[in-house]
Design a protein around this motif. Structure first.
Motif, PDB file in Angstrom:
ATOM      1  N   ALA A 130      -7.021  -1.220  -4.030  1.00 18.11           N
ATOM      2  CA  ALA A 130      -5.795  -0.720  -4.949  1.00 18.11           C
ATOM      3  C   ALA A 130      -5.482   0.800  -4.399  1.00 18.11           C
ATOM      4  O   ALA A 130      -4.423   0.916  -4.307  1.00 18.11           O
ATOM      5  N   ALA A 131      -6.780   1.372  -4.186  1.00 25.76           N
ATOM      6  CA  ALA A 131      -6.594   2.712  -3.633  1.00 25.76           C
ATOM      7  C   ALA A 131      -5.584   2.805  -2.209  1.00 25.76           C
ATOM      8  O   ALA A 131      -4.881   3.559  -2.005  1.00 25.76           O
ATOM      9  N   LEU A 132      -6.278   1.872  -1.359  1.00 26.32           N
ATOM     10  CA  LEU A 132      -5.566   1.537  -0.069  1.00 26.32           C
ATOM     11  C   LEU A 132      -4.119   1.152  -0.101  1.00 26.32           C
ATOM     12  O   LEU A 132      -3.288   1.646   0.563  1.00 26.32           O
ATOM     13  N   THR A 133      -3.877   0.498  -1.105  1.00 20.97           N
ATOM     14  CA  THR A 133      -2.337   0.113  -1.550  1.00 20.97           C
ATOM     15  C   THR A 133      -1.496   1.175  -1.749  1.00 20.97           C
ATOM     16  O   THR A 133      -0.412   1.480  -1.332  1.00 20.97           O
ATOM     17  N   VAL A 134      -1.988   1.892  -2.656  1.00 20.22           N
ATOM     18  CA  VAL A 134      -1.409   3.109  -3.246  1.00 20.22           C
ATOM     19  C   VAL A 134      -1.248   4.079  -1.990  1.00 20.22           C
ATOM     20  O   VAL A 134       0.202   4.614  -1.955  1.00 20.22           O
ATOM     21  N   ARG A 135      -2.227   4.200  -1.358  1.00 20.76           N
ATOM     22  CA  ARG A 135      -1.998   5.040  -0.184  1.00 20.76           C
ATOM     23  C   ARG A 135      -0.688   4.745   0.596  1.00 20.76           C
ATOM     24  O   ARG A 135      -0.184   5.559   1.403  1.00 20.76           O
ATOM     25  N   ARG A 136      -0.921   3.328   1.075  1.00 21.30           N
ATOM     26  CA  ARG A 136       0.126   3.097   1.846  1.00 21.30           C
ATOM     27  C   ARG A 136       1.553   3.188   1.380  1.00 21.30           C
ATOM     28  O   ARG A 136       2.572   3.239   2.134  1.00 21.30           O
ATOM     29  N   LEU A 137       1.632   2.967  -0.046  1.00 21.32           N
ATOM     30  CA  LEU A 137       3.073   3.301  -0.586  1.00 21.32           C
ATOM     31  C   LEU A 137       3.233   4.766  -0.738  1.00 21.32           C
ATOM     32  O   LEU A 137       4.574   5.241  -0.628  1.00 21.32           O
ATOM     33  N   ALA A 138       2.351   5.685  -0.892  1.00 22.30           N
ATOM     34  CA  ALA A 138       2.487   7.206  -1.315  1.00 22.30           C
ATOM     35  C   ALA A 138       2.640   7.780  -0.058  1.00 22.30           C
ATOM     36  O   ALA A 138       3.270   8.798  -0.185  1.00 22.30           O
ATOM     37  N   SER A 139       2.054   7.512   0.779  1.00 21.83           N
ATOM     38  CA  SER A 139       1.888   8.310   2.173  1.00 21.83           C
ATOM     39  C   SER A 139       3.154   8.155   3.164  1.00 21.83           C
ATOM     40  O   SER A 139       3.375   6.954   3.502  1.00 21.83           O
ATOM     41  N   PRO A 140       4.271   8.817   3.455  1.00 22.13           N
ATOM     42  CA  PRO A 140       5.271   8.658   4.469  1.00 22.13           C
ATOM     43  C   PRO A 140       5.001   8.014   5.614  1.00 22.13           C
ATOM     44  O   PRO A 140       5.449   7.143   6.443  1.00 22.13           O
ATOM     45  N   ALA A 141       3.894   8.496   6.224  1.00 29.72           N
ATOM     46  CA  ALA A 141       3.278   8.397   7.538  1.00 29.72           C
ATOM     47  C   ALA A 141       2.941   6.890   7.591  1.00 29.72           C
ATOM     48  O   ALA A 141       3.153   5.974   8.293  1.00 29.72           O
TER      49      ALA A 141
END
Length: 246
Positions: A130-141
Motif C-alpha cells: 500500500a505504501a509503495l502504491t501511494v508513493r508511485r501515485l504521490a511522487s511525480p518522478a
C-alpha cells in the motif's frame, strides 16, 4: 458443468506449462542479449568471492544506494516479508518432523508460530505494498516512470496475500488436506480442493500470479544474475578472434 469441473482440476498443469514456457522464453531472451566479448579494463572478477559479493548486494539491495532511504526500507521489507511467506508455504507441501524434533518443538508449537509469523508477514507485506502504491501515485518522478504493469504486479501480489490472510483467519486450514491435494496433483491424479475457506480463490490467484511472472517485472530477482553474468563475460576477446595473431 462436468467439463468445467474437469478443466478446473487440470488447471494447475496448464498453469505450470505456461510458467515453464514463459520462463524458457525469458531465458532465451536473456541469452541473446548477453554482452559480446569486448576489451574491458580492469578484467571483471569472476571468482566465487565476487559472486558472493553480488549475492549479498542483491539481498541487501545495494544497487539502490542513491535511492531515498524510505524507498530502500520499503523495498527490503517487502522482499523480506514475501520471502518469509514463501518459506512458510513449504509446510503446505511437506512437513519436517525430524527438524522439529532436533529443535525440540512439537507440531503444535510450529503451527502456533506459523500462524503468528505468517499473519504478521502477510499484514506487513500488504502495508508495504500500500505504501509503495501511494508513493508511485504521490511522487511525480516515480509516477512518470510507472507503467500499468507496475500497478498490476502490486495488485496481483496484494490479492494473493490478502486471500491467504482471509483463508488463515476465516477458519482453520487442515494442512494434511492441503498436502494430500498437492500430492495428488504431483501424482497426476487431481482431486477435489480442500474445503478450507478461501482456498480455491487463493490458489487461483496464485496461479494467475505464476502465469504473469515471466512477462512482468516480478522476475527481476532472477534476472539480476544473468545480467551480472553477461557483464562478467565481456572480457578481452581471444587473440585469434580479434585478428591479432597474424
Amino acid at each position: 458443468m462436468e467439463h468445467a469441473s474437469d478443466l478446473f482440476h487440470w488447471l494447475p498443469y496448464l498453469t505450470a506449462a505456461a510458467l515453464f514456457l514463459g520462463l524458457l522464453r525469458r531465458l532465451r531472451r536473456w541469452r541473446r542479449a548477453a554482452a559480446r566479448p569486448a576489451p574491458l579494463f580492469p578484467v571483471p572478477d569472476a571468482t566465487p568471492a565476487a559472486w558472493a559479493k553480488i549475492a549479498a548486494e542483491v539481498c541487501l539491495l545495494g544497487g539502490r544506494r542513491n535511492a531515498f532511504t524510505s524507498g530502500i526500507v520499503a523495498a527490503w521489507s517487502l522482499h523480506a516479508a514475501l520471502f518469509l511467506l514463501a518459506v512458510g508455504h513449504c509446510r503446505a507441501v511437506a512437513d519436517f518432523p525430524g527438524l522439529w524434533a532436533v529443535l525440540g518443538l512439537t507440531v503444535q508449537d510450529v503451527d502456533a508460530f506459523g500462524a503468528v509469523a505468517g499473519s504478521a508477514a502477510g499484514f506487513a507485506a500488504l502495508a508495504v505494498m500500500a505504501a509503495l502504491t501511494v508513493r508511485r501515485l504521490a511522487s511525480p518522478a516515480v509516477r512518470v516512470a510507472s507503467r500499468p504493469q507496475d500497478f498490476l504486479a502490486l495488485a496481483l501480489l496484494a490479492a494473493v496475500v490478502a486471500s491467504g490472510l482471509f483463508m488463515r483467519l476465516a477458519g482453520r486450514t487442515e494442512l494434511a488436506d492441503v498436502r494430500a491435494y498437492f500430492a495428488a496433483l504431483a501424482a497426476l491424479r487431481p482431486g477435489p480442493m480442500p474445503q478450507a475457506p478461501g482456498f480455491a480463490v487463493h490458489f487461483l490467484l496464485a496461479q494467475a500470479l505464476a502465469v504473469y511472472l515471466p512477462w512482468g517485472k516480478l522476475l527481476h530477482a532472477f534476472g539480476v544474475f544473468p545480467a551480472k553474468a553477461g557483464l562478467r563475460a565481456a572480457t578481452f576477446p581471444p587473440a585469434d578472434a580479434a585478428g591479432g595473431a597474424s
